[in-house]
Design a protein around this motif. Structure first.
Motif, PDB file in Angstrom:
ATOM      1  N   ILE A  51       5.868 112.260 113.930  1.00  0.00           N
ATOM      2  CA  ILE A  51       7.203 111.596 113.561  1.00  0.00           C
ATOM      3  C   ILE A  51       7.497 110.479 114.847  1.00  0.00           C
ATOM      4  O   ILE A  51       7.692 111.105 115.933  1.00  0.00           O
ATOM      5  CB  ILE A  51       8.365 112.514 113.455  1.00  0.00           C
ATOM      6  N   ARG A  52       7.401 109.330 114.476  1.00  0.00           N
ATOM      7  CA  ARG A  52       7.792 108.464 115.409  1.00  0.00           C
ATOM      8  C   ARG A  52       8.891 107.429 115.119  1.00  0.00           C
ATOM      9  O   ARG A  52       8.977 106.985 114.128  1.00  0.00           O
ATOM     10  CB  ARG A  52       6.698 107.450 115.591  1.00  0.00           C
ATOM     11  N   TYR A 101       4.188 107.155 105.847  1.00  0.00           N
ATOM     12  CA  TYR A 101       5.301 106.369 105.214  1.00  0.00           C
ATOM     13  C   TYR A 101       6.398 106.191 106.189  1.00  0.00           C
ATOM     14  O   TYR A 101       6.420 107.106 107.099  1.00  0.00           O
ATOM     15  CB  TYR A 101       5.763 107.063 103.787  1.00  0.00           C
ATOM     16  N   ALA A 102       7.511 105.172 105.951  1.00  0.00           N
ATOM     17  CA  ALA A 102       8.737 105.169 106.788  1.00  0.00           C
ATOM     18  C   ALA A 102       9.920 105.794 106.027  1.00  0.00           C
ATOM     19  O   ALA A 102       9.863 105.418 104.851  1.00  0.00           O
ATOM     20  CB  ALA A 102       8.696 103.778 107.134  1.00  0.00           C
ATOM     21  N   VAL A 103      10.636 106.420 106.775  1.00  0.00           N
ATOM     22  CA  VAL A 103      12.008 106.830 106.124  1.00  0.00           C
ATOM     23  C   VAL A 103      13.036 106.120 106.955  1.00  0.00           C
ATOM     24  O   VAL A 103      13.162 106.226 108.276  1.00  0.00           O
ATOM     25  CB  VAL A 103      12.150 108.403 106.274  1.00  0.00           C
ATOM     26  N   THR A 104      13.720 105.293 106.249  1.00  0.00           N
ATOM     27  CA  THR A 104      14.994 104.491 106.796  1.00  0.00           C
ATOM     28  C   THR A 104      16.141 105.188 107.161  1.00  0.00           C
ATOM     29  O   THR A 104      16.338 106.291 106.525  1.00  0.00           O
ATOM     30  CB  THR A 104      15.158 103.373 105.791  1.00  0.00           C
ATOM     31  N   PRO A 105      17.073 104.577 108.053  1.00  0.00           N
ATOM     32  CA  PRO A 105      18.449 105.497 108.159  1.00  0.00           C
ATOM     33  C   PRO A 105      19.063 105.564 106.860  1.00  0.00           C
ATOM     34  O   PRO A 105      20.068 106.729 107.002  1.00  0.00           O
ATOM     35  CB  PRO A 105      19.243 104.338 109.270  1.00  0.00           C
ATOM     36  N   ARG A 106      19.029 104.647 105.837  1.00  0.00           N
ATOM     37  CA  ARG A 106      19.646 104.924 104.627  1.00  0.00           C
ATOM     38  C   ARG A 106      18.785 105.853 103.620  1.00  0.00           C
ATOM     39  O   ARG A 106      19.130 105.891 102.570  1.00  0.00           O
ATOM     40  CB  ARG A 106      19.751 103.697 103.950  1.00  0.00           C
ATOM     41  N   ASN A 107      17.676 106.520 104.370  1.00  0.00           N
ATOM     42  CA  ASN A 107      17.030 107.255 103.445  1.00  0.00           C
ATOM     43  C   ASN A 107      16.070 106.726 102.188  1.00  0.00           C
ATOM     44  O   ASN A 107      15.732 107.463 101.657  1.00  0.00           O
ATOM     45  CB  ASN A 107      17.951 108.380 102.888  1.00  0.00           C
ATOM     46  N   ASP A 108      15.944 105.562 102.615  1.00  0.00           N
ATOM     47  CA  ASP A 108      14.919 104.958 101.657  1.00  0.00           C
ATOM     48  C   ASP A 108      13.509 105.215 102.075  1.00  0.00           C
ATOM     49  O   ASP A 108      13.311 105.429 103.596  1.00  0.00           O
ATOM     50  CB  ASP A 108      15.061 103.410 101.563  1.00  0.00           C
ATOM     51  N   VAL A 123       5.529  94.009 106.580  1.00  0.00           N
ATOM     52  CA  VAL A 123       6.377  94.907 106.113  1.00  0.00           C
ATOM     53  C   VAL A 123       7.509  95.421 106.899  1.00  0.00           C
ATOM     54  O   VAL A 123       7.219  95.769 108.111  1.00  0.00           O
ATOM     55  CB  VAL A 123       5.553  96.381 105.690  1.00  0.00           C
ATOM     56  N   LYS A 124       8.827  94.999 106.478  1.00  0.00           N
ATOM     57  CA  LYS A 124       9.914  95.218 107.737  1.00  0.00           C
ATOM     58  C   LYS A 124      10.325  96.660 107.585  1.00  0.00           C
ATOM     59  O   LYS A 124      10.416  97.442 106.553  1.00  0.00           O
ATOM     60  CB  LYS A 124      10.908  94.351 107.129  1.00  0.00           C
ATOM     61  N   ILE A 125      10.170  97.331 108.750  1.00  0.00           N
ATOM     62  CA  ILE A 125      10.878  98.625 108.990  1.00  0.00           C
ATOM     63  C   ILE A 125      11.996  98.753 109.760  1.00  0.00           C
ATOM     64  O   ILE A 125      11.791  98.120 111.000  1.00  0.00           O
ATOM     65  CB  ILE A 125       9.744  99.445 109.581  1.00  0.00           C
ATOM     66  N   PRO A 126      13.169  98.969 109.331  1.00  0.00           N
ATOM     67  CA  PRO A 126      14.498  98.756 110.280  1.00  0.00           C
ATOM     68  C   PRO A 126      14.515  99.698 111.138  1.00  0.00           C
ATOM     69  O   PRO A 126      13.863 100.728 111.352  1.00  0.00           O
ATOM     70  CB  PRO A 126      15.462  98.961 109.109  1.00  0.00           C
ATOM     71  N   ALA A 127      15.318  99.240 112.396  1.00  0.00           N
ATOM     72  CA  ALA A 127      15.531 100.043 113.464  1.00  0.00           C
ATOM     73  C   ALA A 127      15.899 101.305 113.025  1.00  0.00           C
ATOM     74  O   ALA A 127      16.633 101.653 111.999  1.00  0.00           O
ATOM     75  CB  ALA A 127      16.420  99.280 114.270  1.00  0.00           C
ATOM     76  N   LEU A 128      15.481 102.400 113.766  1.00  0.00           N
ATOM     77  CA  LEU A 128      15.847 103.911 113.669  1.00  0.00           C
ATOM     78  C   LEU A 128      15.483 104.551 112.287  1.00  0.00           C
ATOM     79  O   LEU A 128      15.561 105.605 112.144  1.00  0.00           O
ATOM     80  CB  LEU A 128      17.356 104.153 113.694  1.00  0.00           C
ATOM     81  N   SER A 129      14.291 103.708 111.727  1.00  0.00           N
ATOM     82  CA  SER A 129      13.528 104.364 110.752  1.00  0.00           C
ATOM     83  C   SER A 129      12.748 105.457 111.601  1.00  0.00           C
ATOM     84  O   SER A 129      12.207 105.251 112.632  1.00  0.00           O
ATOM     85  CB  SER A 129      12.722 103.606 110.075  1.00  0.00           C
ATOM     86  N   ASN A 130      12.056 106.715 110.848  1.00  0.00           N
ATOM     87  CA  ASN A 130      11.061 107.495 111.123  1.00  0.00           C
ATOM     88  C   ASN A 130       9.760 106.863 110.342  1.00  0.00           C
ATOM     89  O   ASN A 130       9.737 106.838 109.345  1.00  0.00           O
ATOM     90  CB  ASN A 130      11.246 108.738 111.034  1.00  0.00           C
ATOM     91  N   ILE A 131       8.849 106.679 111.367  1.00  0.00           N
ATOM     92  CA  ILE A 131       7.611 106.493 110.650  1.00  0.00           C
ATOM     93  C   ILE A 131       6.830 108.021 110.725  1.00  0.00           C
ATOM     94  O   ILE A 131       6.762 108.532 111.883  1.00  0.00           O
ATOM     95  CB  ILE A 131       6.611 105.456 111.289  1.00  0.00           C
TER      96      ILE A 131
END
Ligand code: HEC
Length: 513
Positions: free
Chosen positions: A302-303, A328-335, A359-367
């Motif tokens: 988890i990064r 996959y990435a999980v965004t702060p809004r849980n997408d 592919v935009k991955i927003p800040a504070l997402s977890n990859i």
């Protein structure tokens, strides 16, 4: 009701049977664009598919491997995410091949048959700024075993350089199965080369010897040239280290591969960054990367992404026990943003996968990177029998867990920017064309670029929008292509030359004299 169903069913059957499939109109375009890039003389596919006889001879086997979906080789799940150069046949194409074989592999009208595609012999990207070759020819033993060999190629560059692409060119496409490319500024790889007899040094020992990586090579793949403004820095005096996997060969053979290096043009505003997700990203720490014998464990990294990023490519890497990957990435809004899923990962078909768009991955997402390993005797690639305890290491019997994520800091609009000319799922993209001489008298040349091999159709349209000439469909391979077209006998005036391909359309205004 039952009778009606039977009636409908038999009409459907008649409908199916009445559809004759021929080589000329159905199978040749399909095989030439999906199979011939690898199945031709000097390439890695074991038999050539460049004419009717060659394809018909292997018809049953072709029907089998395409139904099994083992050919054309493409590991990522196409229902999960898309990448440039994606390979795969549609269900309709697979059925076509089945029908063709069932109907006795008819050739059909050979005048309608497209010619076998021609392939560029040099670079697929254009004219390189620098070409570096292995300094010696390497001999592969004819002992039917896989061989992994690292070669040190000094860059000779006295200054830091911004690199847009490094294109690996196999010297001998029959034996080169894949290649990894990195650079070393510490002299580690050089010292290893000297420790071993012969040119290069053996082993998977790649990651410890290099401080940065460039896109690797698998047969039929095409390297990403970073979009303008983006580059990766190659430090001055670096050695380029190439690890080549030579496929098993029954006879001795030789190889001398080379690298085409493209410097970035114009101002570089963003550095491409590669972060390899690794066991230090495991919640239980890197020491938890232990694969017990006779188990099939799953590991999860988890990064946290500190700022908005635009992801360009992913490259999962394990050794022979590696079985599957999901990232996959999980965004702060849980997408959830799906990135890559490979259910039957194969060391021999590993590679770098570039997204069609950033592919935009927003800040504070977890990859989140998950991989499973098969350390049982059911795994035909397991190098240890009986299976033994396996941990992190560089050797053939050790394991790795890496997913190289290459990205740049996000800027507005990235998510609409294509990384190649191909936009999967739509052909609304306009392809750049060059035409010369213009005005033209007699024959003229059309130059274009394809991300992957496909059928191309040219049509000439007059100022009233009427199609005045249709050129025969032809299959072209990936890369820069030049086609000579004949305009003799055409009335003088202005026309539009339209190009239509699976990747998009191109339009060029031309003047006939
Ligand atoms: C990216 C390169 C590549 C493409 C594209 C490709 N092949 Fe192959 N093919 C190979 C290689 C390499 C092998 C040898 C086995 C291996 O390494 O998996 C092979 C083997 C085969 C075989 C022998 C049976 C086997 O599985 O070993 C058949 C038949 C075949 N391919 C048919 C096809 C057909 C039909 C297509 C197109 C629909 C196709 N291939 C596309 C690389 C390719």
């Amino acid at each position: 009701m039952k009778n009606l169903l039977i009636l409908v069913f038999s009409f459907a059957m008649i409908g199916l049977q009445a559809q004759p499939v021929t080589f000329a109109t159905d199978v040749a375009p399909l095989v030439y664009s999906n199979c011939t890039p690898c199945h031709r003389a000097g390439e890695v596919g074991p038999m050539p598919f460049t004419n009717y006889q060659q394809v018909a001879q292997f018809g049953n086997m072709i029907a089998y491997v395409t139904q099994q979906r083992s050919m054309p080789p493409w590991k990522p799940d196409r229902n999960y995410s898309h990448f440039i150069g994606e390979r795969g046949l549609s269900a309709a194409d697979i059925q076509k091949l089945q029908d063709w074989v069932a109907q006795g592999k008819p050739r059909g009208d050979s005048t309608l048959e497209p010619p076998a595609p021609t392939f560029p012999t040099g670079s697929q990207l254009g004219t390189p700024n620098l070409v570096l070759s292995m300094s010696q020819t390497y001999t592969i033993q004819g002992n039917n075993t896989d061989e992994y060999r690292n070669f040190v190629i000094p860059s000779g560059l006295l200054q830091d350089r911004q690199i847009a692409a490094i294109e690996f060119r196999p010297g001998n496409g029959k034996v080169v199965h894949h290649a990894l490319i990195g650079f070393d500024t510490t002299g580690t790889a050089r010292r290893k080369d000297q420790q071993y007899a012969g040119y290069g040094y053996p082993g998977f020992g790649f990651n410890a010897d290099v401080q940065g990586e460039f896109t690797g090579y698998t047969p039929g793949s095409q390297v990403l040239r970073y979009p303008s403004g983006i580059a990766k820095r190659l430090p001055a005096n670096a050695d380029i280290v190439v690890q080549i996997h030579y496929a098993p060969s029954p006879v001795s053979d030789t190889d001398r591969s080379s690298l085409n290096i493209f410097f970035a043009q114009g101002t570089v505003t963003r550095q491409a960054i590669t972060y390899a997700a690794n066991p230090y990203d495991f919640p239980n720490g890197a020491n938890s990367f232990v694969i017990q014998p006779n188990t099939m464990p799953m590991f999860r990294a988890i990064r946290r992404v500190p700022y908005d990023i635009s992801l360009m490519s992913v490259y999962p890497h394990a050794h022979l026990l590696g079985k599957s990957w999901k990232t996959y990435a999980v965004t702060p809004r849980n997408d959830t943003i799906p990135l890559i899923k490979i259910d039957d990962w194969d060391f021999n078909w590993q590679g770098s996968y570039t997204f069609p768009k950033f592919v935009k991955i927003p800040a504070l997402s977890n990859i989140i990177v998950e991989a499973t390993y098969d350390n049982t005797t059911n795994n035909p690639l397991n190098p240890s029998n009986p299976p033994r305890l396996v941990t992190w290491g560089e050797g053939t019997t050790d394991e790795m867990f890496l997913n190289y994520l290459t990205y740049v800091p996000y800027v507005t609009g990235d998510e609409n920017r294509a990384l190649g000319s191909k936009d999967v799922g739509s052909n609304s993209i306009t392809l750049p064309l060059k035409f010369y001489p213009n005005p033209v008298k007699g024959r003229g040349n059309i130059e274009f670029y394809l991300e992957s091999s496909c059928v191309v159709q040219f049509q000439l349209v007059d100022v009233q929008g009427k199609v005045v000439k249709t050129f025969p469909k032809e299959v072209f391979s990936a890369g820069i292509q030049v086609k000579s077209l004949d305009f003799s006998g055409m009335a003088q005036g202005m026309y539009l030359l339209n190009m239509e391909t699976a990747e998009g359309k191109g339009i060029q205004k031309i003047y006939v004299e």
